[in-house]
Design an enzyme around this catalytic site. Structure first.
Site, PDB file in Angstrom:
ATOM      1  N   ASP A  14     -14.540  -5.210 -40.687  1.00  0.00           N
ATOM      2  CA  ASP A  14     -15.103  -3.869 -40.454  1.00  0.00           C
ATOM      3  C   ASP A  14     -14.483  -3.316 -39.155  1.00  0.00           C
ATOM      4  OD1 ASP A  14     -16.467  -5.813 -38.917  1.00  0.00           O
ATOM      5  OD2 ASP A  14     -18.311  -4.635 -38.832  1.00  0.00           O
ATOM      6  N   HIS A 245     -16.301 -12.508 -30.613  1.00  0.00           N
ATOM      7  CA  HIS A 245     -16.856 -12.897 -31.910  1.00  0.00           C
ATOM      8  C   HIS A 245     -15.762 -13.189 -32.953  1.00  0.00           C
ATOM      9  CE1 HIS A 245     -20.612 -11.444 -30.216  1.00  0.00           C
ATOM     10  NE2 HIS A 245     -20.122 -10.224 -30.104  1.00  0.00           N
TER      11      HIS A 245
END
Ligand code: BDR
Ligand code: CA
Length: 336
Positions: A14, A245
């Site tokens: 994303d 992340h």
């Protein structure tokens, strides 16, 4: 010394500043042969994420890798607008990249994943760094998917750490808990890279400066994007730095870093509408009990690393030299 074996990869993302770092890391890793990329709504809409991905691929000289548009909405609801406060309105920290001339693939992200799994039975690796909607849709399209995929690595969830959206839910899982529940219920090898390990491995301002000083447009663009990301994380860590992340999930997927503590446990996702919604319930009782084998324990939950990740990430990203990336340019950067 023999060269590392290159594995076929499908990336679901994303894109997103840390997704951009993960993509660049994969492209720079000889262990990964990225065969296709699907996008999903999360940090930005699936459509904006796809444009960002195409532009980054062009900048990196990899415009031949197909990008498929995935789900705009989560399985059980509607896309809620993303995280502009974290990633900027355009998802890549207000950095403007030259628009790619390549079109999107004609298949959906879920269809692309199923096709690649059938083309590489037993060897395809999946790296999922956004909400899991496309992966859940692919499981519905191809019930044999768990058998066809060698391993799926997921950035998401929180095992013992707090959530970053609710008290217990991390963004990728919180954005589509129903999809996540289906993915964790499937019978395949899963590696989960939760906030426990991504929030405790940070990228510092000195690392960003190394990227900005590069002669290559890819490290420089990433360094500029990180300026925006650091601005958000300054409110959390109290200094200019950021969590890592998605690039950490990428590095664990290709074997660029190794987990130190990563128990194989059962993971369930809370799909209720109470305060636990979106929680990854990791059965970690084995950390302090002589706990017998758990039914359905097939998820390796990464809790710590053997080595410091940031130097390895920067070193890998800096392999994008000016010669290897002539296809695109950075048009402008609002935040440096
Ligand atoms: C995850 O959510 C997104 O904002 C990031 O790209 C990462 O995949 C972190 O919670
Ligand atoms: Ca992401």
């Amino acid at each position: 010394m023999t060269a590392p074996t290159s594995r076929p990869f499908y990336l679901d993302c994303d894109t997103g500043i840390d997704d951009a770092l993960a993509l660049a890391y994969l492209l720079a890793s000889p262990q990964a042969d990225v065969r296709g990329i699907g996008t999903v709504s999360g940090n930005v809409s699936a459509a904006v994420g796809a444009r960002n991905t195409l532009d980054l691929l062009q900048l990196a000289g990899h415009a031949h890798i197909p990008v498929a548009l995935g789900a705009h909405d989560p399985l059980g609801g509607s896309f809620r607008g993303g995280a502009p406060h974290v990633h900027g309105a355009n998802g890549i920290g207000e950095v403007s990249l030259e628009a790619a001339s390549v079109e999107l693939a004609s298949e959906t992200a879920a269809e692309m994943l199923v096709r690649l799994a059938n083309e590489h039975p037993g060897t395809l690796r999946v790296l999922a760094i956004g909400p899991l909607t496309n992966i859940a849709e692919a499981l519905r399209l191809e019930p044999e998917l768990p058998r066809l995929v060698e391993e799926i690595t997921i950035m998401g969830g929180a095992a013992l750490a707090p959530g970053n959206i609710t008290a217990v839910a991390e963004a990728n899982i919180a954005n589509d808990p129903e999809a996540a529940a289906d993915v964790f219920a499937a019978d395949w090898n899963v590696t989960l890279v939760p906030l426990d390990v991504t929030m405790s491995n940070v990228l510092e301002e000195s690392h960003r400066q190394e990227l900005l000083a590069s002669s290559g447009p890819v490290p420089r663009a990433l360094g500029e994007m990180l300026g925006y990301y650091f601005g958000f994380y300054e409110g959390i860590f109290g200094r200019a730095c950021s969590a890592m992340h998605d690039p950490l999930a990428a590095a664990l997927a290709v074997g660029g870093v190794r987990a130190a503590v990563a128990p194989l446990v059962r993971v369930d996702v809370d799909t209720t509408f109470g305060p636990g919604r979106g929680q990854t319930v990791c059965d970690l009782r084995g950390l302090y009990l002589d706990y017998p084998e758990q039914p359905g324990a097939r998820c390796r939950v990464v809790l710590s690393l053997e080595d410091d990740f940031a130097p390895h990430l920067v070193e890998t990203l800096l392999t994008f030299s000016s010669e290897s990336t002539t296809a695109g340019t950075i048009v402008g950067a609002a935040v440096v």
